[in-house]
Design an enzyme around this catalytic site. Structure first.
Site, PDB file in Angstrom:
ATOM      1  N   THR A 189       0.866  -1.182   0.000  1.00 27.80           N
ATOM      2  CA  THR A 189       0.000   0.000   0.000  1.00 27.80           C
ATOM      3  C   THR A 189       0.898   1.225   0.000  1.00 27.80           C
ATOM      4  O   THR A 189       2.028   1.174   0.481  1.00 27.80           O
ATOM      5  CB  THR A 189      -0.898   0.052   1.250  1.00 27.80           C
ATOM      6  OG1 THR A 189      -0.035   0.038   2.387  1.00 27.80           O
ATOM      7  CG2 THR A 189      -1.846  -1.108   1.326  1.00 27.80           C
ATOM      8  N   GLU A 334      -5.662  -3.383  -1.521  1.00 26.17           N
ATOM      9  CA  GLU A 334      -6.157  -4.606  -0.873  1.00 26.17           C
ATOM     10  C   GLU A 334      -7.251  -5.296  -1.677  1.00 26.17           C
ATOM     11  O   GLU A 334      -7.679  -6.395  -1.343  1.00 26.17           O
ATOM     12  CB  GLU A 334      -6.685  -4.280   0.535  1.00 26.17           C
ATOM     13  CG  GLU A 334      -5.612  -3.903   1.546  1.00 26.17           C
ATOM     14  CD  GLU A 334      -5.263  -2.410   1.565  1.00 26.17           C
ATOM     15  OE1 GLU A 334      -5.532  -1.727   0.557  1.00 26.17           O
ATOM     16  OE2 GLU A 334      -4.732  -1.941   2.591  1.00 26.17           O
ATOM     17  N   TRP A 446     -21.245  15.370  10.341  1.00 25.93           N
ATOM     18  CA  TRP A 446     -20.140  15.076   9.433  1.00 25.93           C
ATOM     19  C   TRP A 446     -20.222  15.957   8.194  1.00 25.93           C
ATOM     20  O   TRP A 446     -21.291  16.129   7.615  1.00 25.93           O
ATOM     21  CB  TRP A 446     -20.181  13.610   8.992  1.00 25.93           C
ATOM     22  CG  TRP A 446     -19.703  12.660  10.045  1.00 25.93           C
ATOM     23  CD1 TRP A 446     -19.504  12.957  11.367  1.00 25.93           C
ATOM     24  CD2 TRP A 446     -19.376  11.293   9.886  1.00 25.93           C
ATOM     25  NE1 TRP A 446     -19.063  11.847  12.028  1.00 25.93           N
ATOM     26  CE2 TRP A 446     -18.970  10.806  11.145  1.00 25.93           C
ATOM     27  CE3 TRP A 446     -19.367  10.423   8.794  1.00 25.93           C
ATOM     28  CZ2 TRP A 446     -18.580   9.492  11.340  1.00 25.93           C
ATOM     29  CZ3 TRP A 446     -18.975   9.116   8.999  1.00 25.93           C
ATOM     30  CH2 TRP A 446     -18.588   8.652  10.260  1.00 25.93           C
TER      31      TRP A 446
HETATM   32  P1  ADP Z   1      -3.435   3.844  -0.053  1.00 28.62           P
HETATM   33  O1  ADP Z   1      -4.565   3.217   0.698  1.00 28.62           O
HETATM   34  O2  ADP Z   1      -2.111   3.482   0.515  1.00 28.62           O
HETATM   35  O3  ADP Z   1      -3.607   5.285  -0.389  1.00 28.62           O
HETATM   36  P2  ADP Z   1      -4.535   2.728  -2.428  1.00 28.62           P
HETATM   37  O4  ADP Z   1      -4.022   3.054  -3.757  1.00 28.62           O
HETATM   38  O5  ADP Z   1      -4.876   1.350  -2.126  1.00 28.62           O
HETATM   39  O6  ADP Z   1      -3.412   3.175  -1.474  1.00 28.62           O
HETATM   40  O7  ADP Z   1      -5.727   3.698  -2.117  1.00 28.62           O
HETATM   41  C1  ADP Z   1      -7.018   3.273  -1.803  1.00 28.62           C
HETATM   42  C2  ADP Z   1      -7.831   4.433  -1.317  1.00 28.62           C
HETATM   43  O8  ADP Z   1      -7.878   5.468  -2.306  1.00 28.62           O
HETATM   44  C3  ADP Z   1      -9.265   4.091  -1.051  1.00 28.62           C
HETATM   45  O9  ADP Z   1      -9.430   3.484   0.205  1.00 28.62           O
HETATM   46  C4  ADP Z   1      -9.926   5.459  -1.136  1.00 28.62           C
HETATM   47  O10 ADP Z   1      -9.769   6.192   0.071  1.00 28.62           O
HETATM   48  C5  ADP Z   1      -9.128   6.149  -2.198  1.00 28.62           C
HETATM   49  N1  ADP Z   1      -9.834   6.063  -3.485  1.00 28.62           N
HETATM   50  C6  ADP Z   1      -9.623   5.207  -4.481  1.00 28.62           C
HETATM   51  N2  ADP Z   1     -10.460   5.447  -5.508  1.00 28.62           N
HETATM   52  C7  ADP Z   1     -11.241   6.483  -5.146  1.00 28.62           C
HETATM   53  C8  ADP Z   1     -12.313   7.204  -5.761  1.00 28.62           C
HETATM   54  N3  ADP Z   1     -12.736   6.946  -6.985  1.00 28.62           N
HETATM   55  N4  ADP Z   1     -12.880   8.192  -5.035  1.00 28.62           N
HETATM   56  C9  ADP Z   1     -12.461   8.497  -3.803  1.00 28.62           C
HETATM   57  N5  ADP Z   1     -11.456   7.869  -3.183  1.00 28.62           N
HETATM   58  C10 ADP Z   1     -10.853   6.867  -3.838  1.00 28.62           C
END
Ligand code: ADP
Length: 544
Positions: A189, A334, A446
């Protein structure tokens, strides 16, 4: 209960089956790569499969055993593709590492995964020279190039040239058959949330994800497409595109490290790219280039945008001004990474354009193979009414059940907690309102930072925006808007705050605006809110 057994063949779902299928059925379909050196390399799926077999032989000759990890520090290109298949195909594990991380993080990740071999692109040689002494498990360093490109003197021990390794083999190797639950690749990650953790994908999860990703209501790619993954192969396996593309047999175009607007545009046009995928930040660069130069796309039809919330204004510009369909997607490392994508169903075709746009700006519906629910702080499942929000939990065939080398399982009653906060409407469209730690809790209510950012970037002067939560003596927390203006554009604090009027309830409007020359980004192009929160932790509100 006596169940009747099915009487069907059981062939393991192996990654090698993807590339052998591509070689046999789309053998002459091209794979075009812009190399680090700047030139274009062209060959076919048949050639890619043959060289992957040669690589597998070479790695065995170097002493790699099934289960060993082979690290990569590389951009999107044909040799990286060969490493995907040449490692997993014989039971080795492909470990892609993000070269844009800090050197200390890179060595930490390589050591954590205990990589035995490290393959890297030519322009990353200075980085690897720095890292090599600390990468204690790596026995062989492999430069992705020719012997002539090896430096005459180097501190890197056992430095080999990839092309020498390939040239020494005959390709006479049959891909072995083994358990489909064997690890195929590892991706850490990006660490926006603490220490990086390794997600270990299996052959089975990867092949099933490839099916899911290619479906019509998913990425919808076919053999007639020309697919250019802008999303890096070190970022969740380029969202699975190198696997789905083999399954489908489409032409692939790799941009190498050349991701600026002009380079991308020129490659899109030269290779007649029809489909692409990437995070919002890269589309900003591409859009700036085409807009500034009055250009149009002649073949580009559709793109998946995800990894961070895609502002509605970006979707609108790509669709209205450039005729490019935008499919907003949500996922995580994940989840291999695809979870949801936003596409209209037939029942939505009669809606007004504005209503359709509102749906398309959501993160969308799950693909078959993924299940989701939202729960409140007590773990109670929340209704799908588009109003109730809660922690988003997922489960499915390509969701992790634990992290590499970690004893503690992250699951809650069999569900993976994503760390995102979401609503789900009656049609099953999910909307991410925040990451749990980015949520702004004002007077017990929120406020969605993403909603405020999406509105801010719709202002004509705003290039990028991030909204963070800052402590407030009266409300607990209040939203602070940080923005980067477009080059040459001007706007005052009052202009930007007035822009929210009538669009959201007054109490949600940010209390203040900070103008910045740039926003901090993670190595995968996401805005680092943690950094912003630290920088403005003691922000003095002008009005209380
Ligand atoms: P990290 O969790 O280390 O940043 P990831 O690339 O796995 O790496 O990121 C996943 C996270 O990115 C998601 O849990 C979410 O918070 C965010 N994310 C991914 N796609 C979107 C999207 N289309 N809109 C909003 N948030 C997103």
């Amino acid at each position: 209960m006596s169940l009747l057994p099915g009487q069907m063949m059981q062939l393991p779902l192996l990654i090698s089956s993807l590339i052998t299928h591509a070689a046999r059925h789309s053998g002459d379909t091209e794979i075009v790569s812009k190399r680090v050196e700047g030139d274009l390399h062209r060959y076919t799926w048949a050639k890619a499969e043959l060289r992957s077999r040669k690589l597998a032989q070479a790695l065995a000759r170097l002493g790699c055993q099934p289960g060993d990890r082979v690290g990569t520090l590389a951009w999107n290109g044909y040799r990286h593709l060969e490493i995907y298949y040449g490692t997993s195909g014989t039971g080795l594990v492909c470990h892609t590492v993000n070269p844009r991380l800090f050197p200390d993080q890179i060595t930490w990740i390589i050591n954590d995964a205990a990589d035995k071999v490290l393959c890297f692109d030519l322009n990353l040689l200075p980085l690897v020279e720095k890292l090599a002494p600390a990468c204690t498990t790596v026995k062989h360093f492999v430069l992705l190039g020719f012997r002539e490109q090896l430096p005459p003197e180097t501190a890197i021990p056992n430095l080999l040239a990839y092309e020498d390794l390939i040239a020494a083999e005959d390709g006479d190797l049959a891909w072995p058959t083994f358990d489909e639950n064997t690890a195929s690749s590892i991706c850490y990650t990006s660490g926006t949330t603490g220490d990086p953790k390794g997600a270990v994908y299996s052959h089975r999860s990867t092949v099933l994800h490839s099916f899911g990703a290619a479906l019509p209501d998913s990425m919808n790619i076919s053999s007639r497409d020309v697919v250019l993954p802008v999303v890096p192969m070190f970022h969740v396996n380029a969202w699975g595109i190198p696997y789905s593309a083999a399954m489908i047999g489409c032409k692939l175009v790799f941009p190498g490290p050349h991701l600026d607007g002009k380079s991308l545009y020129d490659l899109f046009e030269a290779e007649q790219v029809t489909f692409s995928a990437g995070v919002p930040t890269v589309w900003l660069g591409l859009l700036n280039h085409v807009q500034a130069n009055g250009l149009k796309f002649s073949s580009f039809k559709s793109t998946v945008i995800g990894g961070a919330a895609c502002p509605a204004s970006m979707i609108q510009t790509l669709e209205d001004d450039f005729n490019v369909e935008v499919v907003h997607a949500w996922g995580m490392t994940e989840l291999s990474p695809l979870g949801t994508l936003s596409r209209l169903r037939s029942k939505h075709l009669g809606l007004s354009k504005a209503e359709q746009r509102a749906l398309l700006a959501k993160q969308g519906k799950v693909i078959y193979g993924i299940d989701m629910q939202i729960v409140n702080a007590d773990g109670q499942v929340q209704p799908w009414d588009g109003e109730a929000s809660g922690d988003l939990l997922v489960r499915g065939h390509w969701v992790i059940n634990s992290y590499f080398g970690k004893a503690n399982a992250p699951l809650r009653d069999g569900w993976f907690p994503t760390g995102d906060v979401a609503t789900i409407d009656a049609d099953g469209f999910m909307l991410i309102t925040d990451r749990s730690k980015d949520v702004i809790k004002s007077g017990g209510e929120w406020i969605s930072s993403i909603a405020l950012e999406n509105l801010a970037v719709a202002h004509p002067a705003v290039h990028q925006a991030a909204v963070i939560s800052v402590a407030h003596p009266q409300w607990g927390e209040r939203p602070l808007l940080t923005v980067v203006l477009k080059p040459g554009a001007t706007a005052t604090r009052e202009d930007l705050l007035a822009f929210y009027e009538g669009k959201i309830p007054r109490w949600q409007v940010p209390n203040d605006v900070i103008f910045l020359p740039e926003l901090p980004h993670t190595a995968t192009g996401k805005i680092q809110k943690l950094k912003l929160r630290e920088a403005f932790r003691n922000h003095q509100w002008s009005e209380l």
